[in-house]
Design an enzyme around this catalytic site. Structure first.
Site, short mmCIF file in Angstrom:
data_model
loop_
_atom_site.label_atom_id
_atom_site.label_comp_id
_atom_site.label_asym_id
_atom_site.label_seq_id
_atom_site.Cartn_x
_atom_site.Cartn_y
_atom_site.Cartn_z
N GLU A 198 -81.19 26.78 -36.10
CA GLU A 198 -79.70 27.13 -36.95
C GLU A 198 -80.29 26.95 -38.47
OE1 GLU A 198 -76.09 26.41 -35.19
OE2 GLU A 198 -76.49 27.53 -33.47
N GLU A 203 -78.55 29.85 -27.25
CA GLU A 203 -77.37 29.28 -26.70
C GLU A 203 -76.28 30.40 -26.48
OE1 GLU A 203 -75.92 26.62 -29.78
OE2 GLU A 203 -78.06 25.33 -30.02
#
Length: 551
Positions: free
Chosen positions: A4, A73
């Site tokens: 991220e 995720e």
């Protein structure tokens, strides 16, 4: 190799892209023989695979057609913050999200979290994050299946597994079955066929016709047909039982309570640093402790009107976070705190000063370290001021640029009071717990025996205020009886999920029970140490066991 980083990379511009490229090249250069991924990094260079994290990833495609579509995720819930509600993600929606991803040709799904956990010690990531990291996961913080989430996902993956030959051997053909309904059909050359029939309407069921047969689809759901005929699973149809966890008393007695009080008045003597002005907390503590003392003094003239029946002075303290306890002449005057959304806050309260020299001690408390956001290493914590006294004869007095003394941590921390080998280093007092109930900065010590059985255990700390706890020298984490604010309305699984949806526990402590691993316990004489910052009733601390029934 990076998780991220994409948004930060864009904020840094060319330098961010350069770093990301270096990280990719470095990783690939290790010649591990396995693929490398970057999560949420749209411009990950070959051969690194860019992947998706989120509540839904069916919209996602990698940046090259020859890269597999990977969901690193799939968020099963959300984390909690002290003072916030409990988050619940309905499994019907989670299964719908995963089926949507698979029907579009997704290659791989990884759940975050599949097993909830505990942020023992001071390991909680990000300001205000709770010690519990249960995350509404299919396996809860205590290692027990959360139903129906666990079994419903198990059934989903059994249906996907039954469709395996068609899924890996063909790309989907998409056909509209109505305004909100579709069929994704995988037909392989070897004769295998699997179909996903979807209904995207969030509040209406649908009857569709597929291969000359009728199928009823609940709202916001997908039916999986591993042979293109028979429904093996529907994401919105629940077949598994629901688990009802309870925290039950163990009837274990806490024995031999004793206390030790921190001496606020000794902070000046023990100070390691004295400088003019206010310092950023983490630059001083280096995370050796959650606690930093800021201490100064103020001289009050005997002629001040408030000493002769006038309005008392008001102290205001601007803090960058996260919690502040204010002591005037060694007595707790009050506390204030921020939130995860707004770490900064101002303490404002009338204070009790006397003629002559008065001591002002500000105990600033960090609740976790910043862990995400652009240049988060530059974010400030602690008392950065201004610190101002209002209501004196000459108006206001700014204390910000006085001499301030700094002391990192508590005396009990420096002495390792929570360690079984160090507890005799101070004179513990066999005091009445009732007398200590509202006493701030108090260490409590007791012993207990391990209960029989194998149920998971927890400490009920709802009678306490805020602090930390240890068992046999192991930290079970920060505790804080902060009451949850949120939008705890009715919860429907249908419709796009976000963390503001399906909140629970409003008006109750965000966290009441703190996980105690049985592996940390001895059969008898387990040492419990609790450090309480603001005051609580230690006599009501109890050990409970987690019991689950299914209905």
């Amino acid at each position: 190799i990076e998780n991220e980083y994409g948004l930060d990379s864009k904020n840094f511009g060319a330098a961010g892209h350069s770093y990301m490229s270096w990280a990719a090249k470095m990783a690939v250069g290790l010649d591990t023989g396995v693929p490398w991924v970057m999560c949420k990094e749209d411009d990950a260079p070959d051969p690194v695979i860019n992947t998706c994290n989120g509540f839904y990833c069916d919209y996602f495609s990698p940046n090259k057609p020859y890269k597999p579509t990977i969901w690193t995720e799939a968020w099963t819930g959300w984390f909690e913050e002290f003072g916030g509600p409990i988050h619940h993600r309905p499994v019907e929606d989670l299964a719908f999200a995963v089926a949507r991803f698979i029907q579009k040709g997704g290659s791989f799904v990884n759940y975050y979290m599949y097993h909830g956990g505990t942020n023992f010690g001071r390991t909680a990531g990000g300001p205000f994050i709770t010690t519990s990291y249960d995350y509404d996961a299919p396996i809860d913080e205590y290692g027990l299946p959360r139903q129906p989430k666990y079994d419903h996902l198990k059934e989903l993956h059994m249906a996907i597994k039954l469709s395996e030959h068609a899924l890996v051997d063909a790309d989907p053909t998409v056909t509209a079955l109505g305004n909100y309904e579709q069929a994704h059909v995988f037909s392989s050359k070897s004769g295998h066929c699997a179909a996903f029939l979807s209904n995207y309407h969030w509040d209406a069921s649908a009857r569709v016709t597929f291969n000359k047969m009728h199928y009823d689809l609940p709202p916001w759901s997908i039916s999986i047909l591993p042979d293109c005929k028979t429904v093996a699973f529907n994401t919105g149809t629940m077949r598994s039982k629901t688990s009802w966890p309870q925290m039950l008393p163990t009837n274990v007695r806490m024995l031999s309570w004793e206390t030790f009080n921190e001496d606020v008045s000794s902070n000046d003597v023990d100070a390691r640093i004295t400088v003019v002005g206010l310092l950023e907390q983490l630059n001083v503590t280096r995370d050796a402790s959650d606690y930093l003392w800021y201490t100064t003094s103020v001289l009050i003239s005997p002629t001040e009107s408030f000493l002769h029946g006038g309005q008392g002075p008001v102290l205001s303290v601007d803090s960058a976070g996260h919690v502040l306890h204010v002591f005037i002449n060694g007595q707790l005057s009050g506390s204030a705190f921020g939130t995860q959304e707004n770490r900064k806050f101002t303490f404002t309260k009338a204070v009790n000063l006397h003629a002559g020299v008065n001591s002002i001690s500000l105990l600033s408390v960090a609740v976790g370290l910043p862990n995400a956001g652009h240049r988060f290493e530059t974010w400030s914590t602690g008392v950065l001021g201004p610190v101002v006294l209002h209501g004196l004869n000459h108006g206001t007095r700014d204390l910000s640029w006085q001499k301030w003394s700094y002391k990192v941590g508590m005396k009990g921390e420096a002495m390792d009071l929570y360690s079984p080998s160090k507890i005799s280093s101070v004179d513990w007092i066999k005091a009445s717990l009732a007398a200590n109930r509202q006493q701030p900065l108090t260490w409590y010590k007791a012993y207990f025996d391990t209960p029989n059985g194998n149920e998971p255990l927890a400490l009920d700390l709802s009678s306490m205020g805020k602090g930390q706890a240890w068992i046999n020298g192991q930290s079970i984490g920060r505790y804080w009886t902060a009451y949850a604010k949120g939008q705890c309305d009715a919860c429907s699984y249908a419709g796009t999920f976000r963390q503001a949806k399906c909140q629970q526990g409003c008006g109750k402590p965000t966290q009441r029970w703190y996980h105690v691993p049985r592996s940390w316990l001895k059969p008898t004489q387990n040492l419990l140490i609790v450090f309480e910052e603001i005051g609580g009733d230690a006599s009501k601390i109890s050990l409970v066991k987690r019991s689950v029934t299914y209905a």
